[in-house]
Design an enzyme around this catalytic site. Structure first.
Site, PDB file in Angstrom:
ATOM      1  N   PRO A  54       0.831  -1.209   0.000  1.00 19.78           N
ATOM      2  CA  PRO A  54       0.000   0.000   0.000  1.00 19.78           C
ATOM      3  C   PRO A  54       0.863   1.256   0.000  1.00 19.78           C
ATOM      4  O   PRO A  54       1.835   1.356   0.741  1.00 19.78           O
ATOM      5  CB  PRO A  54      -0.795  -0.133   1.304  1.00 19.78           C
ATOM      6  CG  PRO A  54      -0.824  -1.598   1.584  1.00 19.78           C
ATOM      7  CD  PRO A  54       0.497  -2.115   1.102  1.00 19.78           C
ATOM      8  N   GLU A  55       0.507   2.208  -0.871  1.00 22.45           N
ATOM      9  CA  GLU A  55       1.283   3.440  -0.977  1.00 22.45           C
ATOM     10  C   GLU A  55       0.702   4.499  -0.046  1.00 22.45           C
ATOM     11  O   GLU A  55      -0.314   4.287   0.619  1.00 22.45           O
ATOM     12  CB  GLU A  55       1.314   3.886  -2.438  1.00 22.45           C
ATOM     13  CG  GLU A  55       1.865   2.788  -3.336  1.00 22.45           C
ATOM     14  CD  GLU A  55       2.231   3.240  -4.732  1.00 22.45           C
ATOM     15  OE1 GLU A  55       2.371   4.460  -4.971  1.00 22.45           O
ATOM     16  OE2 GLU A  55       2.405   2.357  -5.614  1.00 22.45           O
ATOM     17  N   LYS A  66       3.896   5.995   4.528  1.00 22.11           N
ATOM     18  CA  LYS A  66       3.179   4.726   4.610  1.00 22.11           C
ATOM     19  C   LYS A  66       2.926   4.292   6.055  1.00 22.11           C
ATOM     20  O   LYS A  66       2.527   3.143   6.286  1.00 22.11           O
ATOM     21  CB  LYS A  66       3.964   3.648   3.857  1.00 22.11           C
ATOM     22  CG  LYS A  66       4.187   3.987   2.383  1.00 22.11           C
ATOM     23  CD  LYS A  66       5.028   2.938   1.684  1.00 22.11           C
ATOM     24  CE  LYS A  66       5.306   3.330   0.229  1.00 22.11           C
ATOM     25  NZ  LYS A  66       6.110   2.314  -0.488  1.00 22.11           N
ATOM     26  N   ARG A  74      10.515  -5.395  -7.653  1.00 24.83           N
ATOM     27  CA  ARG A  74       9.504  -4.508  -8.229  1.00 24.83           C
ATOM     28  C   ARG A  74       9.690  -4.445  -9.739  1.00 24.83           C
ATOM     29  O   ARG A  74      10.787  -4.631 -10.245  1.00 24.83           O
ATOM     30  CB  ARG A  74       9.605  -3.097  -7.626  1.00 24.83           C
ATOM     31  CG  ARG A  74       8.930  -2.965  -6.274  1.00 24.83           C
ATOM     32  CD  ARG A  74       8.906  -1.516  -5.840  1.00 24.83           C
ATOM     33  NE  ARG A  74      10.190  -1.083  -5.341  1.00 24.83           N
ATOM     34  CZ  ARG A  74      10.393  -0.583  -4.116  1.00 24.83           C
ATOM     35  NH1 ARG A  74       9.401  -0.468  -3.280  1.00 24.83           N
ATOM     36  NH2 ARG A  74      11.592  -0.203  -3.737  1.00 24.83           N
TER      37      ARG A  74
END
Length: 255
Positions: free
Chosen positions: A2-3, A55, A245
């Site tokens: 989650p950003e 975050k 990523r």
């Protein structure tokens, strides 16, 4: 993961339920908290504030204790009806006024003193929050220039010590909007170009933090092989082996 906009959205939903009120009940539902006595230590204390930085989410109580959360890859926050039966993946439930604020599977969930939130380097070492009402550009640029100049700019803006809250989705979208190749070395990116990446991300992340629509209007993220909306060149993707990523970008108009 989650950003920052997801965490700020969660804080915005939790705030009206808890802020300024004493919770009706607080339960720690994961076995690792069995000996921590959160309910006893927080009994009768009103929630002073609910806020986020990057975050990280904080639920601060009047007695000088704060619940600190970082969801990493697996966690989530939900605001539910208080009488809803919770699944086994719920780790924390705070009930108030017919609602339950629930945290699921968040690897970092801890009760700490207010002073520790100011001194703990996981928090104190964070860069300026990209979702802050006023962004500290000077601090962002100072942190960026202290970093390795050979590091790709797309990787550099993911470093939470440089700018807090940016994640892989918004990195890809902001670099595309600013027409910056995410693989360009940071030392070859001007201050104006680095600032343009932040400026491209901030309004869209702020909108997402208000409405929770972080995936709306994607131009390049997870669109590999499709034509770039700006120049028509097929969008490419490449993995970053260091952190597993994937970066998405247009080789035609991002330089």
């Amino acid at each position: 993961m989650p950003e920052g906009d997801t965490i700020h959205y969660a804080a915005n939903r939790i705030r009206p339920v808890l802020e300024g009120h004493v919770p009706d009940a607080l339960e720690t539902l994961h076995p690792r908290f069995d000996r921590d006595r959160w309910a006893e230590r927080l009994a009768g204390q009103a929630v002073r504030s609910v806020d986020a930085h990057g975050k990280h989410l904080f639920i601060r109580f009047e007695g000088g204790l704060t619940i600190h959360s970082h969801l990493r890859m697996t966690g989530s926050w939900r605001v539910l009806d208080a009488d809803l039966r919770l699944s086994r993946s719920a780790w924390l439930a705070i009930r108030r006024g017919g609602k339950a604020v629930v945290q699921y599977k968040g690897p970092v969930l801890e009760l700490m003193t207010d002073s520790r939130t100011r001194l703990d380097q996981r928090i104190a070492g964070l860069g300026p929050d990209i979702l802050a009402e006023t962004f500290d550009y000077a601090r962002f640029l100072r942190r960026l220039r202290e970093d390795d100049p050979t590091r790709p700019i797309g990787d550099a803006v993911l470093d939470q010590r440089t700018v807090a809250g940016m994640g892989n989705l918004w990195k890809a979208e902001a670099c595309w909007a600013a027409q910056i190749d995410p693989w360009r070395r940071t030392g070859e990116v001007s201050d104006a170009e680095a600032t343009a990446i932040v400026d491209a991300a901030r309004p869209r992340m702020q909108e997402s933090a208000r409405g929770g629509h972080m995936t709306r209007g994607r131009q390049v993220y997870r669109r590999a092989g499709r034509p770039c909306p700006r120049c028509g060149t097929p969008i490419e993707q490449r993995g970053q082996w260091e952190d597993n990523r994937t970066t998405f970008w247009c080789p035609g108009c991002q330089r």
